[in-house]
Design a protein around this motif. Sequence first.
Motif, PDB file in Angstrom:
ATOM      1  N   GLN A 119       0.836  -1.210   0.000  1.00 34.50           N
ATOM      2  CA  GLN A 119       0.000   0.000   0.000  1.00 34.50           C
ATOM      3  C   GLN A 119       0.869   1.258   0.000  1.00 34.50           C
ATOM      4  O   GLN A 119       0.610   2.206  -0.748  1.00 34.50           O
ATOM      5  N   LEU A 120       1.927   1.228   0.805  1.00 32.11           N
ATOM      6  CA  LEU A 120       2.820   2.390   0.882  1.00 32.11           C
ATOM      7  C   LEU A 120       3.573   2.588  -0.437  1.00 32.11           C
ATOM      8  O   LEU A 120       3.755   3.703  -0.915  1.00 32.11           O
ATOM      9  N   ARG A 121       3.992   1.479  -1.029  1.00 32.78           N
ATOM     10  CA  ARG A 121       4.723   1.533  -2.301  1.00 32.78           C
ATOM     11  C   ARG A 121       3.876   2.182  -3.401  1.00 32.78           C
ATOM     12  O   ARG A 121       4.384   2.823  -4.305  1.00 32.78           O
ATOM     13  N   ARG A 122       2.559   2.030  -3.273  1.00 32.55           N
ATOM     14  CA  ARG A 122       1.660   2.621  -4.266  1.00 32.55           C
ATOM     15  C   ARG A 122       1.224   4.028  -3.886  1.00 32.55           C
ATOM     16  O   ARG A 122       0.278   4.564  -4.455  1.00 32.55           O
ATOM     17  N   GLY A 123       1.841   4.608  -2.872  1.00 29.42           N
ATOM     18  CA  GLY A 123       1.589   6.024  -2.602  1.00 29.42           C
ATOM     19  C   GLY A 123       0.817   6.334  -1.339  1.00 29.42           C
ATOM     20  O   GLY A 123       0.554   7.509  -1.065  1.00 29.42           O
ATOM     21  N   ALA A 124       0.413   5.322  -0.566  1.00 32.67           N
ATOM     22  CA  ALA A 124      -0.271   5.627   0.700  1.00 32.67           C
ATOM     23  C   ALA A 124       0.650   6.494   1.553  1.00 32.67           C
ATOM     24  O   ALA A 124       1.858   6.253   1.618  1.00 32.67           O
ATOM     25  N   ILE A 125       0.079   7.530   2.207  1.00 33.12           N
ATOM     26  CA  ILE A 125       0.932   8.464   2.967  1.00 33.12           C
ATOM     27  C   ILE A 125       1.256   7.928   4.350  1.00 33.12           C
ATOM     28  O   ILE A 125       2.116   8.460   5.036  1.00 33.12           O
ATOM     29  N   GLY A 126       0.551   6.900   4.770  1.00 36.76           N
ATOM     30  CA  GLY A 126       0.776   6.329   6.088  1.00 36.76           C
ATOM     31  C   GLY A 126      -0.235   5.225   6.292  1.00 36.76           C
ATOM     32  O   GLY A 126      -0.917   4.812   5.346  1.00 36.76           O
ATOM     33  N   LEU A 127      -0.331   4.749   7.532  1.00 38.41           N
ATOM     34  CA  LEU A 127      -1.208   3.615   7.830  1.00 38.41           C
ATOM     35  C   LEU A 127      -2.154   3.974   8.969  1.00 38.41           C
ATOM     36  O   LEU A 127      -1.822   4.825   9.806  1.00 38.41           O
ATOM     37  N   THR A 128      -3.290   3.301   8.999  1.00 36.02           N
ATOM     38  CA  THR A 128      -4.219   3.440  10.123  1.00 36.02           C
ATOM     39  C   THR A 128      -4.281   2.110  10.859  1.00 36.02           C
ATOM     40  O   THR A 128      -4.328   1.053  10.215  1.00 36.02           O
ATOM     41  N   CYS A 129      -4.273   2.174  12.194  1.00 37.04           N
ATOM     42  CA  CYS A 129      -4.378   0.968  13.019  1.00 37.04           C
ATOM     43  C   CYS A 129      -5.479   1.165  14.056  1.00 37.04           C
ATOM     44  O   CYS A 129      -5.884   2.296  14.334  1.00 37.04           O
ATOM     45  N   ALA A 130      -5.930   0.043  14.626  1.00 37.59           N
ATOM     46  CA  ALA A 130      -6.955   0.112  15.673  1.00 37.59           C
ATOM     47  C   ALA A 130      -6.432  -0.347  17.024  1.00 37.59           C
ATOM     48  O   ALA A 130      -7.028  -0.027  18.049  1.00 37.59           O
ATOM     49  N   THR A 131      -5.359  -1.125  17.038  1.00 41.95           N
ATOM     50  CA  THR A 131      -4.853  -1.648  18.317  1.00 41.95           C
ATOM     51  C   THR A 131      -3.367  -1.307  18.476  1.00 41.95           C
ATOM     52  O   THR A 131      -2.659  -1.065  17.485  1.00 41.95           O
ATOM     53  N   ALA A 132      -2.920  -1.363  19.735  1.00 40.80           N
ATOM     54  CA  ALA A 132      -1.508  -1.094  20.009  1.00 40.80           C
ATOM     55  C   ALA A 132      -0.634  -2.163  19.341  1.00 40.80           C
ATOM     56  O   ALA A 132       0.461  -1.872  18.839  1.00 40.80           O
ATOM     57  N   ALA A 133      -1.133  -3.409  19.326  1.00 38.18           N
ATOM     58  CA  ALA A 133      -0.357  -4.482  18.688  1.00 38.18           C
ATOM     59  C   ALA A 133      -0.178  -4.189  17.193  1.00 38.18           C
ATOM     60  O   ALA A 133       0.895  -4.422  16.627  1.00 38.18           O
ATOM     61  N   GLU A 134      -1.223  -3.696  16.557  1.00 37.82           N
ATOM     62  CA  GLU A 134      -1.104  -3.360  15.134  1.00 37.82           C
ATOM     63  C   GLU A 134      -0.074  -2.245  14.928  1.00 37.82           C
ATOM     64  O   GLU A 134       0.737  -2.300  13.988  1.00 37.82           O
ATOM     65  N   VAL A 135      -0.096  -1.254  15.825  1.00 38.46           N
ATOM     66  CA  VAL A 135       0.877  -0.155  15.690  1.00 38.46           C
ATOM     67  C   VAL A 135       2.299  -0.705  15.839  1.00 38.46           C
ATOM     68  O   VAL A 135       3.199  -0.378  15.051  1.00 38.46           O
ATOM     69  N   GLU A 136       2.492  -1.568  16.830  1.00 39.14           N
ATOM     70  CA  GLU A 136       3.830  -2.146  17.045  1.00 39.14           C
ATOM     71  C   GLU A 136       4.318  -2.867  15.795  1.00 39.14           C
ATOM     72  O   GLU A 136       5.434  -2.655  15.322  1.00 39.14           O
ATOM     73  N   VAL A 137       3.470  -3.737  15.271  1.00 36.63           N
ATOM     74  CA  VAL A 137       3.884  -4.552  14.120  1.00 36.63           C
ATOM     75  C   VAL A 137       4.091  -3.670  12.886  1.00 36.63           C
ATOM     76  O   VAL A 137       5.068  -3.828  12.144  1.00 36.63           O
ATOM     77  N   MET A 138       3.186  -2.732  12.670  1.00 36.34           N
ATOM     78  CA  MET A 138       3.264  -1.914  11.457  1.00 36.34           C
ATOM     79  C   MET A 138       4.389  -0.879  11.507  1.00 36.34           C
ATOM     80  O   MET A 138       4.831  -0.385  10.476  1.00 36.34           O
ATOM     81  N   SER A 139       4.870  -0.567  12.708  1.00 39.23           N
ATOM     82  CA  SER A 139       5.940   0.436  12.783  1.00 39.23           C
ATOM     83  C   SER A 139       7.224  -0.071  12.132  1.00 39.23           C
ATOM     84  O   SER A 139       8.123   0.714  11.816  1.00 39.23           O
ATOM     85  N   ALA A 140       7.299  -1.372  11.883  1.00 39.44           N
ATOM     86  CA  ALA A 140       8.483  -1.904  11.189  1.00 39.44           C
ATOM     87  C   ALA A 140       8.508  -1.444   9.717  1.00 39.44           C
ATOM     88  O   ALA A 140       9.570  -1.366   9.112  1.00 39.44           O
ATOM     89  N   VAL A 141       7.321  -1.133   9.176  1.00 47.30           N
ATOM     90  CA  VAL A 141       7.285  -0.735   7.761  1.00 47.30           C
ATOM     91  C   VAL A 141       6.688   0.655   7.542  1.00 47.30           C
ATOM     92  O   VAL A 141       6.924   1.277   6.507  1.00 47.30           O
ATOM     93  N   GLY A 142       5.912   1.156   8.513  1.00 48.05           N
ATOM     94  CA  GLY A 142       5.241   2.442   8.337  1.00 48.05           C
ATOM     95  C   GLY A 142       5.812   3.476   9.281  1.00 48.05           C
ATOM     96  O   GLY A 142       5.902   3.239  10.482  1.00 48.05           O
ATOM     97  N   LYS A 143       6.206   4.615   8.732  1.00 40.99           N
ATOM     98  CA  LYS A 143       6.825   5.646   9.571  1.00 40.99           C
ATOM     99  C   LYS A 143       5.841   6.754   9.939  1.00 40.99           C
ATOM    100  O   LYS A 143       6.222   7.772  10.516  1.00 40.99           O
ATOM    101  N   ASP A 144       4.584   6.556   9.587  1.00 41.66           N
ATOM    102  CA  ASP A 144       3.556   7.553   9.892  1.00 41.66           C
ATOM    103  C   ASP A 144       2.261   6.793  10.170  1.00 41.66           C
ATOM    104  O   ASP A 144       1.608   6.301   9.251  1.00 41.66           O
ATOM    105  N   ILE A 145       1.936   6.634  11.441  1.00 37.45           N
ATOM    106  CA  ILE A 145       0.826   5.749  11.812  1.00 37.45           C
ATOM    107  C   ILE A 145      -0.225   6.496  12.636  1.00 37.45           C
ATOM    108  O   ILE A 145       0.105   7.201  13.594  1.00 37.45           O
ATOM    109  N   LEU A 146      -1.468   6.322  12.216  1.00 32.88           N
ATOM    110  CA  LEU A 146      -2.607   6.846  12.972  1.00 32.88           C
ATOM    111  C   LEU A 146      -3.245   5.713  13.747  1.00 32.88           C
ATOM    112  O   LEU A 146      -3.625   4.686  13.161  1.00 32.88           O
ATOM    113  N   LEU A 147      -3.356   5.874  15.060  1.00 31.77           N
ATOM    114  CA  LEU A 147      -4.169   4.955  15.856  1.00 31.77           C
ATOM    115  C   LEU A 147      -5.563   5.573  15.901  1.00 31.77           C
ATOM    116  O   LEU A 147      -5.783   6.570  16.596  1.00 31.77           O
TER     117      LEU A 147
END
Length: 362
Positions: A53-81
């Motif tokens: 998703q990021l490779r195709r231009g997404a500006i960041g990621l949205t997560c709903a849980t702290a676990a999702e934020v933890e895991v996604m921080s390995a690839v996403g540098k701009d995360i909305l909880l």
Amino acid sequence: MPTLEELETPTPIVDLDRLERNLDRMAQYAVEYGLSLRPHIKTHKSPMLATEQLRRGAIGLTCATAAEVEVMSAVGKDILLAYPAIGRARLERLMGVSSETRLTVALDSAEAIEQLAAAARAHDRSVSVLLEIDLGMHRVGVASVDRVIELINLVRARPPLMYAGIAFYPGHIRQSVSVQDESLAELSAALGSVLSELEQANLRPGIVSGGSTPTAFRTHEIEGVTEFRPGTYIFNDRTTCEIGACEKDDVALTVLATVVSTAVPGQAVIDAGSKALGREPLRAAGGGGFGVLAEHSEVTVKAMSEEHGLLDLQGSDWLPAIGDRVHVIPNHVCIVVHLNDVVHGIRNGVIETSWPVAARGR
Ligand SMILES: Cc1ncc(COP(=O)(O)O)c(C=O)c1O
């Protein structure tokens, strides 16, 4: 890698061509209308797919849980909880995420602001805040603009928190895409009045975050939105189809299942029950049941036990045999993914890749 025939069922499988088309289509729509795409990763919970998703231009990621934020921080540098960060355990996990990741939290209460501010101060970490407003979903979100303004001022008084904008979720709009005109016009008007009052108060939001899969390709009609957060679009499901937000051949994920019994007349039993499909109702008009067969659209999963799915064969001339394999289009794909450790990616009938559902669980 096993062959498709060797795969043990029930198991979620993804048609990679469809997946890529879904990813491309949303990315192109965002570019066409100058909208920032911040996909919700709760649907796939996979860093590999977030990277796509990021490779195709997404500006960041949205997560709903702290676990999702933890895991996604390995690839996403701009995360909305997009969830209120309430409670010490949740906040500690969030603050533990690498400081290279820009964190934003959507919230709707003074308590959430005070807790987040205390955690951010203790960890000497700046955190952006979006004030959640309720534009009709009636789940979370502040109802009055005066309250929004009070909360924005509280955020501004609590560095290292930073007021970044507002958020809303139009999850109440679930009618067919073709008849969403009135709901979208109402939503747009409601948002417009919030924005003009914030403007008058000199609190113009930098980010106006909204969006869902049912409304995704009409997001540009909600005036003032700067970013949108569809999640389900990556796979789609029976609900998305019934709403008309995708075609049947845009459904990328199905549950591969095996017919295990035909003993009771008028039905067949597959090995996908509630532990494979989730007990999710269809969140749209268009029939009951817990899923529909991709190859026999007249056949639904009419009832389930944990490991049994009962196919309703009334109204079908299909005569299933024991051992037949079928593809179930689930009512709600996000739950199906969450119930599985691994998803298999298929192209031209061959398993090309498999990936872990890395951010499942807590
Ligand atoms: C806050 C929020 N934003 C975005 C989404 C994504 O919406 P959809 O599932 O329609 O893609 C969800 C879905 O639950 C959500 O709760």
